[in-house]
Design a protein around this motif. Structure first.
Motif: not given
Length: 275
Positions: A180, A184, A186, A188-189, A192-193, A206, A212-213, A215-216
């Motif tokens: 990551v 970043y 979008r 990618t996240f 991850l979700r 990262t 921001p990674a 958070e996941y």
């Protein structure tokens, strides 16, 4: 300057909101020491009191004290850079500093060992990297395939990415390695979700401990990205990728040795290499 911000937050226990503020300051490092609390709040999408609490979490009386500290660090960095050669030399020396910081973080071997055990046990092993991170995902996967029976590179976005994540989980995957890196994507996240919804444990390489990674991912392994040239330098993330691969090998040494010997026998039979 972004290094100065990272040094300030390194080791601090921050809430997700505070990590967002720290990430905002890193992203706007050149102007960070001149922004008001209200401007930082607007950029980070948080309340102004959250910025004050962030400054206090770093040991300052309030945001003005944190801003003064940032200005001190900026002045120090400017004085040091004056005698540090031309812009190309400074960019390379910054990469040397990134590697040196990474080496220091590797003193905690258990974090890397834990990542190795998680990834070695995942059959298959999906490896995610989109846009700028795609080459690192492919580089890692090329070598990982020599010691892991089923490595699946996920380097294309779109609706098929979710299909491939679900297929990997259905085939028995238990973990995902994600690269990551800025800027970043979008997707990618979103991936991850989806990975977490599918029950996969996310290990993220990262650029920052406030990326921001965080958070996941259950396990975050930071390696700074160089920003001294027109395009980012990924020297430290690539080195960390190979360190993680070493940890995978260490987690299953007998299987690793058997697979490497099998590959060498096959390569010799097919005369793959000149030397």
């Amino acid at each position: 300057m972004n290094e100065a911000v990272l040094n300030l937050v390194q080791g601090a226990r921050l809430t997700p909101t505070q990590r967002r503020i720290a990430h905002c300051l890193v992203q706007h490092a050149a102007a960070a020491s001149y922004l008001s609390a209200a401007e930082v709040a607007e950029l980070a999408g948080v309340s102004q009191p959250s910025v004050t609490r962030f400054a206090m979490a770093l040991g300052h009386d309030g945001y003005p004290a944190l801003r003064r500290r940032l200005r001190e660090l900026t002045a120090t960095a400017g004085a040091e850079s004056a005698d540090d050669g031309n812009e190309l030399q400074r960019a390379v020396r910054a990469e040397m500093a990134n590697l040196d910081r990474l080496a220091g973080e590797l003193a905690d071997r258990e974090r890397i060992a834990a990542a190795g055990r998680l990834l070695a046990a995942s059959r298959p092993l999906p490896v995610l990297g989109l846009r700028a991170a795609a080459p690192l995902a492919s580089y890692f996967a090329y070598f990982a395939a020599k010691v892991h029976p089923d490595v699946r590179v996920l380097d294309d976005g779109g609706s098929l990415l979710t299909d491939r994540l679900e297929q990997a989980a259905a085939a028995g995957a238990s973990a995902l390695l994600a690269f990551v890196l800025p800027r970043y994507p979008r997707e990618t996240f979103e991936a991850l979700r989806e990975a977490r919804d599918a029950g996969l444990t996310v290990v993220a390489i990262t650029d920052s401990p406030v990326s921001p990674a965080t958070e996941y991912a259950e396990l975050v392994l930071p390696a700074a990205v160089g920003t001294g040239l027109v395009f980012d330098l990924h020297t430290a993330p690539m080195a960390l990728a190979m360190v993680v691969l070493q940890a995978i090998c260490d987690a299953s040494p007998a299987d690793t040795q058997a697979r490497l010997e099998a590959f060498e026998s096959s390569a010799a039979r097919r005369q793959l290499f000149l030397g």
